[in-house]
Design an enzyme around this catalytic site. Structure first.
Site, PDB file in Angstrom:
ATOM      1  N   SER A   1       0.673  -1.727   0.187  1.00 53.55           N
ATOM      2  CA  SER A   1      -0.258   0.122   0.171  1.00 53.55           C
ATOM      3  C   SER A   1       0.324   1.588   0.106  1.00 53.55           C
ATOM      4  O   SER A   1       2.264   1.410  -0.932  1.00 53.55           O
ATOM      5  CB  SER A   1      -0.815  -0.036   1.277  1.00 53.55           C
ATOM      6  OG  SER A   1      -2.538   0.719   0.332  1.00 53.55           O
TER       7      SER A   1
ATOM      8  N   ASP B   1      -2.406   6.452  -3.724  1.00 51.31           N
ATOM      9  CA  ASP B   1      -1.237   5.835  -2.953  1.00 51.31           C
ATOM     10  C   ASP B   1      -0.293   4.213  -3.461  1.00 51.31           C
ATOM     11  O   ASP B   1      -1.047   4.552  -4.510  1.00 51.31           O
ATOM     12  CB  ASP B   1      -1.726   5.198  -1.065  1.00 51.31           C
ATOM     13  CG  ASP B   1      -2.785   3.791  -1.997  1.00 51.31           C
ATOM     14  OD1 ASP B   1      -3.236   4.141  -2.288  1.00 51.31           O
ATOM     15  OD2 ASP B   1      -2.653   3.555  -0.333  1.00 51.31           O
TER      16      ASP B   1
ATOM     17  N   ASP C   1      -0.898   0.942  -3.961  1.00 49.65           N
ATOM     18  CA  ASP C   1      -1.718   0.363  -4.727  1.00 49.65           C
ATOM     19  C   ASP C   1      -3.414   1.013  -4.802  1.00 49.65           C
ATOM     20  O   ASP C   1      -3.612  -0.032  -5.917  1.00 49.65           O
ATOM     21  CB  ASP C   1      -1.568  -0.782  -3.609  1.00 49.65           C
ATOM     22  CG  ASP C   1      -2.879  -1.055  -2.339  1.00 49.65           C
ATOM     23  OD1 ASP C   1      -2.714   0.357  -2.127  1.00 49.65           O
ATOM     24  OD2 ASP C   1      -3.788  -1.398  -1.624  1.00 49.65           O
TER      25      ASP C   1
ATOM     26  N   ASP D   1      -5.540   2.149  -3.183  1.00 56.09           N
ATOM     27  CA  ASP D   1      -7.380   1.745  -2.530  1.00 56.09           C
ATOM     28  C   ASP D   1      -7.181   2.870  -1.586  1.00 56.09           C
ATOM     29  O   ASP D   1      -8.280   3.689  -0.806  1.00 56.09           O
ATOM     30  CB  ASP D   1      -6.857   0.731  -1.679  1.00 56.09           C
ATOM     31  CG  ASP D   1      -5.924   0.422  -0.737  1.00 56.09           C
ATOM     32  OD1 ASP D   1      -4.544   1.554  -0.779  1.00 56.09           O
ATOM     33  OD2 ASP D   1      -6.169  -0.054   0.557  1.00 56.09           O
TER      34      ASP D   1
END
Length: 447
Positions: free
Chosen positions: A104, A241, A243, A245
């Protein structure tokens, strides 16, 4: 030894904490546990595997794929895609299991593994515990025609982008957008989706090399986005960010708009259109007190959960609610996604601008943020944060000083080795002084 799974999967320093053997063993254990639970009953199981562009994701992906195939699971490799894309495609491609490799917003040396069930939701704690318990156990591996096969899933990016666009209610034509992709998983998807939605798009942080993810860019470093928005005369900036999400935003003047403000804007938008189920939003204990005050003033109830988008989602599912999220920018729109989706959130935030004809700074005035200071205290025993009487006494004294104009929250991080001290107060000075004092107590009593 503590629990291997944190609030967002298994995460750690790649090739040190999270190794190829561990990734393989976790995949085998997941396949076995889900098979024993009846998730694959009557058919050959299929899994989709995606990753963000971290260099370590290459060998970890190979390990995960090998583990799944060795356990008899057919594997579709999705390649580099956002975490919410993997969640969506798990269900859309009728797979039994989704696996995402990402840490992440963490720096490039870290990585992580998270699992999704066939509906695209993260696995519950009880299943994760069973997977952890199955690690290292003897098992009878399939052979011959019973081993899994591996192939690439073509068209996955297009399928996900088409899904995103199907949710956007208005054209974004006439709006100039700078999108910072954090040199991460949204580097192709986010600019493409925004352009096809009609926006004039400038992409930054969209040249991943495996090592530059989240480095001075993205939702954890808004400075580059703020500068680019001003330089290009953009109407809005969107930051994901690593990833994708998460979504944070920047106004035309370069002022940050955090997850609480984004939730407030979208909650009001949903309320006005009659789509806010139960006139309720789910948020975590970290949401600013100003958010809760604004929602109460609009007649919207706030259901509060522990920190972590999985807990937000659990409360949403239990209550039948469609909207929730975190101050960090995890926003869950359950009508369209099964997890936080930064690209989806950005599209809908800009759509709210387009539909209202109002700039983002005006929309963000729906709530007034109380000054909030967060101090991360490293090098302490976070497991004792909730049981120390000395710390509890210090918190009680601080809350008495703040009265009804602020609050204190001390909690161990679910993803990193630290204790977080958060203070909200009527002024920045009071919040900072109180947070620094409590942080020193944490260092002393939890050393």
């Amino acid at each position: 030894m503590g629990r291997l799974f944190g609030t967002d999967g298994v995460r750690g320093l790649a090739n040190r904490d999270l190794t190829a053997p561990l990734a393989m063993d976790l995949s085998v254990a997941a396949a076995r546990v889900l098979g024993e639970a009846g998730a694959f009953e009557g058919h050959r199981p299929v899994a989709v595997v995606g990753r963000d562009p971290r260099a370590s994701g290459e060998f970890l992906e190979a390990a995960v794929v090998a583990g799944l195939a060795s356990a008899g699971v057919e594997v579709l490799r999705l390649g580099v895609l956002p975490t919410p894309a993997v969640a969506y495609l798990t269900h859309a491609l009728d797979a039994d299991l989704g696996v995402m490799l990402s840490a992440s917003h963490n720096p490039a040396p870290d990585n992580g593994i998270k699992f999704f069930d066939r509906s695209g939701f993260k696995l519950p704690d009880e299943i994760e515990d069973r997977i952890e318990g199955a690690l290292g156990q003897d098992w009878e591996a399939p052979t011959g025609s019973l081993v899994g096969r591996v192939r690439d899933a073509h068209g996955a990016v297009e399928q996900y982008v088409a899904h995103l666009l199907s949710t956007v209610p208005v054209s974004l034509h006439g709006l100039r957008v700078v999108v910072d992709c954090a040199n991460g998983a949204s580097s192709d998807v986010a600019p493409e989706a925004l352009r096809r939605a009609g926006a004039d798009v400038i992409a930054i942080g969209a040249a991943p090399d495996g090592l530059n993810i989240n480095s001075g860019c993205g939702s954890t470093h808004l400075e580059a986005l703020q500068k680019a928005v001003r330089e290009h005369g953009a109407d809005v900036g969107i930051a994901n960010d690593g990833d994708a999400d998460r979504c944070l935003a920047v106004t035309a003047d370069g002022e940050p708009v955090d997850g609480d403000q984004i939730m407030a804007i979208l909650a009001m938008d949903l309320l006005e259109s009659g789509r806010l189920t139960g006139e309720t939003v789910v948020a975590t204990v970290m949401s600013n007190l100003g958010f809760k005050i604004a929602m109460r003033g609009a007649g919207i109830e706030v259901v509060e959960t522990a920190v972590g988008d999985r807990y937000v989602l659990e409360a949403m599912k239990e209550g039948g609610f469609v909207f929730g999220g975190e101050q960090s920018g995890h926003v869950i729109m359950l009508d369209h996604a099964t997890t936080g989706d930064g690209v989806l959130t950005g599209l809908h935030l800009i759509a709210a601008m387009a539909r209202s004809g109002r700039p983002l700074d005006e929309l963000a005035k729906v709530m007034t943020r109380l000054p909030q200071v967060l101090v991360n205290v490293k090098g302490v025993d976070k497991s004792r944060a909730g049981s120390s009487p000395e710390l509890a006494k210090a918190v009680a004294e601080a809350e008495a000083e703040l009265g009804g104009n602020g609050r204190v929250l001390i909690r161990p991080s679910g993803t990193e080795p630290m204790v977080r001290v958060m203070v909200e107060a009527a002024s920045e000075e009071q919040a900072s002084a109180t947070a620094d004092r409590l942080a020193e107590v944490v260092r002393t009593v939890l050393a």
